[in-house]
Design a protein around this motif. Structure first.
Motif, PDB file in Angstrom:
ATOM      1  N   LEU A 124       0.805  -1.217   0.000  1.00  0.00           N
ATOM      2  CA  LEU A 124       0.000   0.000   0.000  1.00  0.00           C
ATOM      3  C   LEU A 124       0.841   1.271   0.000  1.00  0.00           C
ATOM      4  CD1 LEU A 124      -2.787  -1.007   2.544  1.00  0.00           C
ATOM      5  CD2 LEU A 124      -3.031  -0.754   0.079  1.00  0.00           C
ATOM      6  N   ALA A 125       2.114   1.131   0.264  1.00  0.00           N
ATOM      7  CA  ALA A 125       2.961   2.320   0.334  1.00  0.00           C
ATOM      8  C   ALA A 125       2.983   3.032  -1.017  1.00  0.00           C
ATOM      9  CB  ALA A 125       4.376   1.920   0.746  1.00  0.00           C
ATOM     10  N   GLY A 126       2.705   4.339  -0.990  1.00  0.00           N
ATOM     11  CA  GLY A 126       2.761   5.146  -2.196  1.00  0.00           C
ATOM     12  C   GLY A 126       1.596   4.985  -3.137  1.00  0.00           C
ATOM     13  N   VAL A 127       0.513   4.324  -2.728  1.00  0.00           N
ATOM     14  CA  VAL A 127      -0.585   4.051  -3.651  1.00  0.00           C
ATOM     15  C   VAL A 127      -1.308   5.335  -4.052  1.00  0.00           C
ATOM     16  CG1 VAL A 127      -2.318   3.587  -1.876  1.00  0.00           C
ATOM     17  CG2 VAL A 127      -2.512   2.485  -4.093  1.00  0.00           C
ATOM     18  N   HIS A 128      -1.385   6.309  -3.167  1.00  0.00           N
ATOM     19  CA  HIS A 128      -2.029   7.581  -3.521  1.00  0.00           C
ATOM     20  C   HIS A 128      -1.209   8.324  -4.577  1.00  0.00           C
ATOM     21  CE1 HIS A 128      -5.444   7.995  -0.702  1.00  0.00           C
ATOM     22  NE2 HIS A 128      -4.732   7.180   0.048  1.00  0.00           N
ATOM     23  N   ASP A 129       0.114   8.318  -4.417  1.00  0.00           N
ATOM     24  CA  ASP A 129       0.968   8.970  -5.418  1.00  0.00           C
ATOM     25  C   ASP A 129       0.858   8.273  -6.765  1.00  0.00           C
ATOM     26  OD1 ASP A 129       1.817  10.799  -3.553  1.00  0.00           O
ATOM     27  OD2 ASP A 129       3.581   9.623  -2.965  1.00  0.00           O
ATOM     28  N   LYS A 130       0.741   6.957  -6.747  1.00  0.00           N
ATOM     29  CA  LYS A 130       0.595   6.218  -7.999  1.00  0.00           C
ATOM     30  C   LYS A 130      -0.718   6.578  -8.692  1.00  0.00           C
ATOM     31  CE  LYS A 130       3.344   2.220  -6.512  1.00  0.00           C
ATOM     32  NZ  LYS A 130       3.327   0.765  -6.200  1.00  0.00           N
ATOM     33  N   ALA A 131      -1.783   6.760  -7.896  1.00  0.00           N
ATOM     34  CA  ALA A 131      -3.067   7.142  -8.483  1.00  0.00           C
ATOM     35  C   ALA A 131      -2.982   8.521  -9.130  1.00  0.00           C
ATOM     36  CB  ALA A 131      -4.149   7.112  -7.414  1.00  0.00           C
ATOM     37  N   LYS A 132      -2.288   9.460  -8.484  1.00  0.00           N
ATOM     38  CA  LYS A 132      -2.132  10.792  -9.078  1.00  0.00           C
ATOM     39  C   LYS A 132      -1.316  10.729 -10.370  1.00  0.00           C
ATOM     40  CE  LYS A 132      -2.408  13.273  -4.664  1.00  0.00           C
ATOM     41  NZ  LYS A 132      -1.659  14.142  -3.703  1.00  0.00           N
ATOM     42  N   ALA A 215      -2.945  13.444   7.061  1.00  0.00           N
ATOM     43  CA  ALA A 215      -1.871  12.726   6.386  1.00  0.00           C
ATOM     44  C   ALA A 215      -0.611  12.595   7.214  1.00  0.00           C
ATOM     45  CB  ALA A 215      -1.560  13.409   5.049  1.00  0.00           C
ATOM     46  N   PRO A 216      -0.139  13.621   7.965  1.00  0.00           N
ATOM     47  CA  PRO A 216       1.098  13.453   8.717  1.00  0.00           C
ATOM     48  C   PRO A 216       1.032  12.358   9.765  1.00  0.00           C
ATOM     49  CG  PRO A 216       0.543  15.771   8.492  1.00  0.00           C
ATOM     50  CD  PRO A 216      -0.642  14.992   8.012  1.00  0.00           C
ATOM     51  N   ALA A 217      -0.176  11.995  10.209  1.00  0.00           N
ATOM     52  CA  ALA A 217      -0.293  10.954  11.241  1.00  0.00           C
ATOM     53  C   ALA A 217      -0.100   9.571  10.663  1.00  0.00           C
ATOM     54  CB  ALA A 217      -1.645  11.041  11.920  1.00  0.00           C
ATOM     55  N   MET A 218      -0.072   9.438   9.344  1.00  0.00           N
ATOM     56  CA  MET A 218       0.058   8.135   8.705  1.00  0.00           C
ATOM     57  C   MET A 218       1.192   8.193   7.693  1.00  0.00           C
ATOM     58  SD  MET A 218      -3.937   7.465   7.948  1.00  0.00           S
ATOM     59  CE  MET A 218      -5.161   7.881   9.173  1.00  0.00           C
ATOM     60  N   LYS A 219       2.011   7.216   7.737  1.00  0.00           N
ATOM     61  CA  LYS A 219       3.151   7.207   6.842  1.00  0.00           C
ATOM     62  C   LYS A 219       2.700   7.008   5.403  1.00  0.00           C
ATOM     63  CE  LYS A 219       7.647   5.087   6.078  1.00  0.00           C
ATOM     64  NZ  LYS A 219       8.636   4.107   6.551  1.00  0.00           N
ATOM     65  N   ASP A 220       3.093   7.938   4.546  1.00  0.00           N
ATOM     66  CA  ASP A 220       2.830   7.867   3.114  1.00  0.00           C
ATOM     67  C   ASP A 220       1.354   7.823   2.793  1.00  0.00           C
ATOM     68  OD1 ASP A 220       3.667   7.940   0.519  1.00  0.00           O
ATOM     69  OD2 ASP A 220       3.963   5.789   0.339  1.00  0.00           O
ATOM     70  N   GLN A 221       0.477   8.233   3.721  1.00  0.00           N
ATOM     71  CA  GLN A 221      -0.969   8.299   3.521  1.00  0.00           C
ATOM     72  C   GLN A 221      -1.581   6.942   3.173  1.00  0.00           C
ATOM     73  OE1 GLN A 221      -1.549  11.329   0.508  1.00  0.00           O
ATOM     74  NE2 GLN A 221      -1.874  12.851   2.092  1.00  0.00           N
ATOM     75  N   ALA A 222      -0.897   5.866   3.380  1.00  0.00           N
ATOM     76  CA  ALA A 222      -1.447   4.584   2.971  1.00  0.00           C
ATOM     77  C   ALA A 222      -1.008   3.456   3.866  1.00  0.00           C
ATOM     78  CB  ALA A 222      -1.038   4.283   1.530  1.00  0.00           C
ATOM     79  N   GLY A 223      -0.624   3.760   5.073  1.00  0.00           N
ATOM     80  CA  GLY A 223      -0.260   2.683   5.981  1.00  0.00           C
ATOM     81  C   GLY A 223       1.236   2.513   6.051  1.00  0.00           C
ATOM     82  N   GLY A 224       1.766   2.447   7.245  1.00  0.00           N
ATOM     83  CA  GLY A 224       3.195   2.242   7.405  1.00  0.00           C
ATOM     84  C   GLY A 224       3.511   0.783   7.600  1.00  0.00           C
ATOM     85  N   GLU A 225       4.748   0.527   8.026  1.00  0.00           N
ATOM     86  CA  GLU A 225       5.156  -0.859   8.222  1.00  0.00           C
ATOM     87  C   GLU A 225       4.648  -1.377   9.566  1.00  0.00           C
ATOM     88  OE1 GLU A 225       7.115   1.651   7.568  1.00  0.00           O
ATOM     89  OE2 GLU A 225       7.928   1.295   5.563  1.00  0.00           O
ATOM     90  N   GLY A 226       4.195  -2.610   9.576  1.00  0.00           N
ATOM     91  CA  GLY A 226       3.878  -3.289  10.824  1.00  0.00           C
ATOM     92  C   GLY A 226       2.573  -2.902  11.475  1.00  0.00           C
ATOM     93  N   LEU A 227       1.691  -2.164  10.804  1.00  0.00           N
ATOM     94  CA  LEU A 227       0.395  -1.865  11.404  1.00  0.00           C
ATOM     95  C   LEU A 227      -0.432  -3.140  11.482  1.00  0.00           C
ATOM     96  CD1 LEU A 227      -0.706   1.535   9.830  1.00  0.00           C
ATOM     97  CD2 LEU A 227       0.034   1.101  12.158  1.00  0.00           C
ATOM     98  N   SER A 228      -0.983  -3.419  12.661  1.00  0.00           N
ATOM     99  CA  SER A 228      -1.804  -4.609  12.850  1.00  0.00           C
ATOM    100  C   SER A 228      -3.159  -4.189  13.404  1.00  0.00           C
ATOM    101  CB  SER A 228      -1.127  -5.591  13.809  1.00  0.00           C
ATOM    102  OG  SER A 228      -1.963  -6.691  14.049  1.00  0.00           O
TER     103      SER A 228
END
Length: 262
Positions: A124-132, A215-228
């Motif tokens: 999911l990392a960078g998925v918003h940037d990919k959509a743009k 957005a600043p509360a979430m890494k890369d606006q799409a989930g960071g590493e290790g979120l469970s």
């Protein structure tokens, strides 16, 4: 001399007859409740509980694609949709959940496609940037939702484990009864399961048109590493343990039941 109409006399006798019949039936009813007929069970009713957590490392990614097509572009439109989705997240099973098409006043055919896939969190990392990046004149790509709710299969697996735990508790209760009442031979008569799944996310993230301030509360606006993200489940069971009740004790020896007590 005053006469009573026959119909009035009959109505006056009805309460008297009803009281007589009720009184006459009392001995028979009392005789039926004095003793048991046939085998009866002594029962113990338990309410057992077990708790578990459903965890997931994947999210449901929902993508909305809007396209404006001219006549010669329609043949390649489906391939373009597939290519756009694979460019966002590759090697996942995309499903089209909604498709609409209409002609606008300028003579262009407009398509709207809603697709979703279950995506591992790492992808999911960078998925918003990919959509743009994928968006261009005549093609709009946006992330409609990222939902970390556990899947049905993950939910069902934990429920199965909790039922096994409740079976184990039931077996332990039977062992305790066998130790305390060795002559009674208790058995399981019924187990009724109830499940109460309450969403209690530990680090839940639901993305719905994410606002810039969040957005600043979430890494890369799409989930960071290790979120469970976890969902709490409480499985309860109503358990009925039963055993055949002992027969009522009889006074006197054989053939003495009908004799009057001295």
């Amino acid at each position: 001399m005053r006469l009573i109409a026959p119909s009035i006399a009959r109505h006056a006798l009805l309460p008297v007859l009803a009281g007589f019949l009720l009184t006459a039936s009392l001995p028979a009813a009392q005789a039926q409740t004095m003793g048991r007929t046939g085998p009866a069970d002594d029962e113990i009713v338990l309410r057992l509980e077990a708790e578990g957590w459903v965890e997931t490392q994947t999210a449901k990614l929902i993508v909305a694609i809007d396209m404006a097509l001219q006549g010669g572009e329609m043949a390649d439109a489906r391939a373009q949709v597939t290519q756009t989705l694979d460019g966002l997240v590759a090697a996942v099973d995309w499903r089209t959940t909604r498709f609409s098409r209409q002609m606008d006043s300028a003579g262009l055919e407009r398509w709207q496609v809603i697709a979703e896939a279950r995506v591992p969190e790492a992808k999911l990392a960078g998925v918003h940037d990919k959509a743009k990046t994928a968006s261009k004149p005549g093609l709009s790509v946006r992330i409609a939702d990222i939902d970390f709710t556990p899947t049905l299969a993950e939910h069902t697996e934990v429920e199965s484990q909790l039922r096994a735990e409740l079976y184990r508790q039931t077996k332990e209760e039977l062992a305790r009864l066998a130790e305390i009442f060795p002559d009674r031979a208790y058995r399981v008569r019924m187990i009724d399961f109830q499940s109460d799944g309450m969403p209690v996310p530990r680090q839940a993230m639901m993305v719905r048109g994410m606002a810039a301030e969040s957005a600043p509360a979430m890494k890369d606006q799409a989930g960071g590493e290790g979120l469970s993200v976890s969902r709490r489940i409480v499985q309860t069971a109503t358990v009925i343990l039963g055993t055949t009740a002992p027969a009522p004790e009889r006074r006197g020896g054989p053939g003495q039941e009908g004799k009057p007590k001295p």
